[in-house]
Design a protein around this motif. Structure first.
Motif, mmCIF file in Angstrom:
data_model
loop_
_atom_site.group_PDB
_atom_site.id
_atom_site.type_symbol
_atom_site.label_atom_id
_atom_site.label_comp_id
_atom_site.label_asym_id
_atom_site.label_seq_id
_atom_site.Cartn_x
_atom_site.Cartn_y
_atom_site.Cartn_z
ATOM 1 N N GLU A 75 0.811 -1.212 0.000
ATOM 2 C CA GLU A 75 0.000 0.000 0.000
ATOM 3 C C GLU A 75 0.850 1.271 0.000
ATOM 4 N N ASP A 171 0.548 -1.892 6.955
ATOM 5 C CA ASP A 171 -0.782 -1.876 6.342
ATOM 6 C C ASP A 171 -1.851 -2.396 7.299
ATOM 7 N N SER A 208 -1.533 -8.590 6.614
ATOM 8 C CA SER A 208 -0.965 -7.616 5.688
ATOM 9 C C SER A 208 -2.011 -7.143 4.685
ATOM 10 N N HIS A 209 -1.561 -6.372 3.706
ATOM 11 C CA HIS A 209 -2.450 -5.932 2.629
ATOM 12 C C HIS A 209 -3.136 -7.123 1.971
#
Length: 863
Positions: A75, A171, A208-209
């Motif tokens: 991100e 993120d 995480s993302h």
């Protein structure tokens, strides 16, 4: 209690220079957290941009601090590494880094270098986004180290280089911060556990993302955060590594030693340091009357955790777990309230005790680290398993594994010519014998400073203590909690689907791979074809090639049978782009796709081949361009969703559209011809879809849609209510130990098993061996109809004697699983269903299964 908590938040707005050292003496030139953030540590969760701002402001004001950016997340957020040490140490940093490298590499002058070195301590915070008290504690520690004028702070800075990773998962942490900001009112945080501020949105902030658990990614390197962090480790070679987490709100505080099992490759010197640091932490907590525990709840078996990886490199690695404050203040089961202020205070205290101990015992800690690295060489040389050799394949998986090992700091060598191996045991077998491996094969000798990590990642089977197994069997029998925490098998030659051998002596005739190995891309062929272009299936390059062609809307065929055309030999089929069936841009598009993917492409002058099946044969079939949807939202597993999303974006590189399970309808489905359903509970899927969504889905499949289900979602595919497949979940009605009562659970704690595939199926295009290692990680076993059609059970678990490759299975599991389907497919009207019993995309670990999943997406609607 809510009212008193609101008053507490109002009362704590009075500022102090340091939230946890209010009487300390600090350099006024260094900004306090309040001066930059607008609040004291522990009053609010700090968003990422303010973490960066504060770190940079402190670094600008203090010569003790330097801030590096080691990666950018998916991100776009910075992953920081803050270096805190004395001004004198910063002045000689080049020498410190050089000495750290000498010690880590067991150089001849390593002991002299160790005597000069400060200890190097890595403190990593908030690898799980919602475990956010760690990040706040890191900012408090940063201020203390930057501004503290007391003797202890100066002694620490003189003796230790402190590496602070303030938020390992930027993120996920930002998702948590924003969820809390949106849900928190102006009067503070309600302590009721069910309050919205404590809940978050699907799938939560932990990951995480791509919804990966970054605390499992340390040797896999799927994420830029991990790659940057590991590269930093291989630059600094820390002697101490602490990963600071959170656990359930009603717990207290955990620090090492861990519970069993501990990986057998962990050296005895690490156990000594666990006790040393535990004593320091205990003294600091006892001084304040705080509770804590050790040796339960958290193990050190899987080598991909945030401290198990460092432990295997020689660092004294320790997990610290603090009871969570959730949204900032939450009522616990004993009636007390855990606040963010207190949670961060506990983490700050443990970190301070750790670096204080590292300073006091600097010489001993660095000396033991140096001895660890040196003994890794001698112990590896004396080990009955001296090295692992794996064969280079034509599809690039061995090259990818070699590169991954090198990124882990492991030395990999390449055979310069064919070699005969004596006393070589093939992976998956028990008997050693002679073997011959072609030149270009890879050798990992465990007699190297990074040898313990190399062995942990590559050995065919991680050893579990027999006493531990006996205790787990008894706990299972009496319905007591078990201690299996994560996978029990992860051997990388298996997960990459490679031919490999363990050997008692490292073969000669090798050369070390250069640091730049594996970074170049193959050039596209410049020959213009008259008839078409062909490329083999099965490699990641070919998957990306096919993806590029589909994205350019080119027409592609699949030739399932072997053929040879001039120098181009395709032993079991290929993808073919026919020139006449595409427009004039076909040549440029193929060259562009070959350049982008690195695939090897052959230019064909004729439909007639020199050997095998001509390309105008009726066996050659066109591929439908897939328009792919990925089901997400409640009740889909966020991890499984993320694993699949990651594969599409980063491995397959093909566009996928996420749709919500609650929004499935005929109008939505008509935009797609492939739907992937990640792991999800059958009852939850049924309830979320409802009768309308289920009917729309059934009609969509029968009208030509391809439904691909993964892991638990295949249990939903197998239900009579859905009515789209003939497989069924097996129902056991007796206990596994033949006693009365309900059945014992048979979920497998992450074993690697052998499966056998029908290599004639298009779903196994490019998979040339019938033996396929897969992950067994559930209690779901499927039965097949009696009138089984050839090709429906495309991959089956092997028979019982050949089933297990690595890891642990409960005693009754092999007989239950043997011969049952891992990959099932059948036609339904004009459509198709494809069900995987496990998750082929799990953690981006199973690179050997990626071609099979990609084939399901790209070929599933065409045969």
């Amino acid at each position: 209690m809510r009212i008193s908590l609101v008053l507490l938040f109002v009362a704590t707005t009075a500022s102090a220079q340091h939230s946890y050292n209010p009487t300390g003496n600090f350099d006024p030139a260094v900004p306090t957290p309040r001066a930059v953030l607008g609040y004291d540590i522990g009053q609010r969760f700090t968003p990422h941009h303010m973490i960066v701002r504060y770190a940079e402001r402190v670094a600008a004001a203090s010569r003790r601090i330097r801030v590096d950016t080691v990666a950018h997340t998916f991100e776009g957020r910075e992953s920081l590494m803050i270096i805190a040490t004395s001004e004198a140490n910063h002045g000689r940093m080049a020498q410190i880094l050089a000495d750290a490298g000498r010690v880590a590499n067991a150089a001849p002058d390593a002991n002299a270098a160790a005597a000069r070195l400060p200890s190097i301590a890595w403190l990593g915070y908030t690898v799980h986004g919602g475990e956010a008290s760690g990040t706040e504690a890191s900012l408090a520690l940063l201020y203390q180290l930057a501004a503290g004028r007391d003797d202890m702070t100066r002694m620490i800075l003189d003796s230790v280089v402190v590496l602070i990773d303030p938020v390992q998962n930027p993120d996920g942490h930002e998702r948590h911060v924003q969820d809390v900001i949106r849900a928190r009112g102006q009067l503070g945080v309600p302590t009721t556990p069910g309050a919205l501020v404590h809940q978050g949105n699907w799938p939560g902030p932990r990951t995480s993302h791509y919804y990966f658990d970054l605390n499992r990614d340390w040797f896999l390197h799927s994420h830029p955060e991990t790659r940057g962090r590991v590269a930093s480790f291989n630059k600094w070679w820390p002697h101490i590594a602490v990963d600071l987490h959170e656990m359930g709100s009603s717990s207290s505080y955990f620090f090492a030693p861990p519970m069993e099992p501990v990986n057998k490759n962990v050296h005895s010197s690490i156990l000594k340091w666990w006790d040393i640091y535990a004593a320091a932490n205990a003294a600091a907590f006892d001084e304040r009357g705080w509770s804590y525990f050790r040796r339960e709840g958290y193990d050190e078996f899987y080598p991909g955790y945030g401290v198990s990886w460092p432990i295997l490199t020689g660092a004294a690695g320790m997990t610290y777990e603090q009871a969570s404050s959730s949204g900032g203040a939450i009522m616990r089961s004993d009636g007390t309230v855990m606040t963010l202020h207190d949670a961060a205070w506990h983490h700050y205290t443990a970190a301070w005790a750790t670096i204080s101990t590292s300073a006091r015992r600097r010489a001993e800690r660095v000396r033991d680290y140096a001895a660890f690295r040196q003994s890794a060489v001698t112990d590896g040389a004396a080990s009955p398993m001296r090295a692992v050799v794996f064969e280079r394949d034509a599809q690039g998986r061995a090259d990818s594994l070699a590169r991954r090992l090198m990124d882990n700091g492991i030395t990999v060598r390449r055979l310069t010519a064919a070699a005969d191996l004596a006393n070589a045991t093939p992976f998956g077998e028990q008997v050693a014998g002679a073997a011959r491996i072609a030149g270009g094969g890879y050798v990992v000798d465990f007699a190297q400073p990074q040898g313990r990590l190399a062995k942990a990642l590559l050995e065919p089977d991680a050893v579990l203590d027999s006493n531990f197994i006996r205790q787990e069997l008894e706990s299972r029998r009496t319905n007591e909690p078990g201690r299996f925490y994560d996978l029990t098998a992860w051997s990388m030659p298996h997960t990459f689907r490679l031919r490999a051998w363990s050997v008692r002596a490292a073969p000669g005739g090798t050369e070390e791979l250069p640091a730049t190995f594996g970074t170049s891309t193959a050039a596209a062929a410049g020959v213009t074809a008259r008839y078409g272009y062909a490329f083999e299936a099965g490699s990641e390059a070919s998957i990306r090639m096919l993806s590029e062609l589909f994205r350019d809307s080119l027409r592609v065929w699949y030739a399932p049978k072997a053929f040879r055309a001039g120098a181009a030999n395709f032993p079991r089929g290929a993808f073919v782009v026919r020139v006449a069936s595409n427009d004039s841009t076909v040549h440029a598009a193929v060259r562009r796709a070959a350049t982008a993917s690195g695939a090897r492409v052959a230019a064909l002058g004729s439909s007639m081949v020199d050997d095998g099946t001509d390309l105008g044969s009726n066996s050659v079939f066109p591929l439908r361009i897939p328009r792919v949807a990925l089901l997400g939202g409640t009740p889909v597993s966020g991890n499984s969703f993320g694993f699949t999303w990651y594969q599409f974006d980063n491995r397959i590189q093909y566009p996928v559209t996420s749709i919500a399970a609650a929004g499935v309808s005929a109008a939505v489905l008509e935009n797609f011809n492939v739907l992937v359903v990640p792991s999800a509970n059958a009852g939850g899927l049924d309830a979320t879809l409802g009768a309308g969504g289920r009917t729309a889905l059934q009609n969509w499949v029968r009208n030509g849609g391809v439904l691909i289900t993964l892991d638990a979602a295949t249990g939903w595919l197998a239900t009579e209510q859905l009515g789209l497949a003939r497989i069924r979940l097996r129902r056991d009605t007796t206990r596994a130990d033949s006693a009365g009562g309900a059945p014992l659970p048979s979920g497998v704690p992450g074993a690697i098993v052998r499966a056998h595939g029908d290599t004639l199926s298009p779903l196994l295009a490019g998979v040339h061996s019938a033996d396929i290692p897969v992950l067994l990680f559930s209690d779901r076993i499927y039965t097949v109809p009696r009138n089984l059609t050839a090709g429906e059970a495309v991959v089956r678990y092997a028979d019982q004697p050949k089933l297990r490759l690595g890891g642990y299975m409960w005693p009754e599991v092999p007989a239950r699983v043997a011969g049952t389907p891992y990959l099932w497919t059948e036609r339904v009207g004009r459509g198709r269903v494809i069900g995987f019993a496990g998750d082929p995309n799990y953690r981006d670990m199973w690179r050997g299964l990626l071609p099979i999943f990609a084939n399901a997406v790209f070929l599933g609607g065409s045969f």
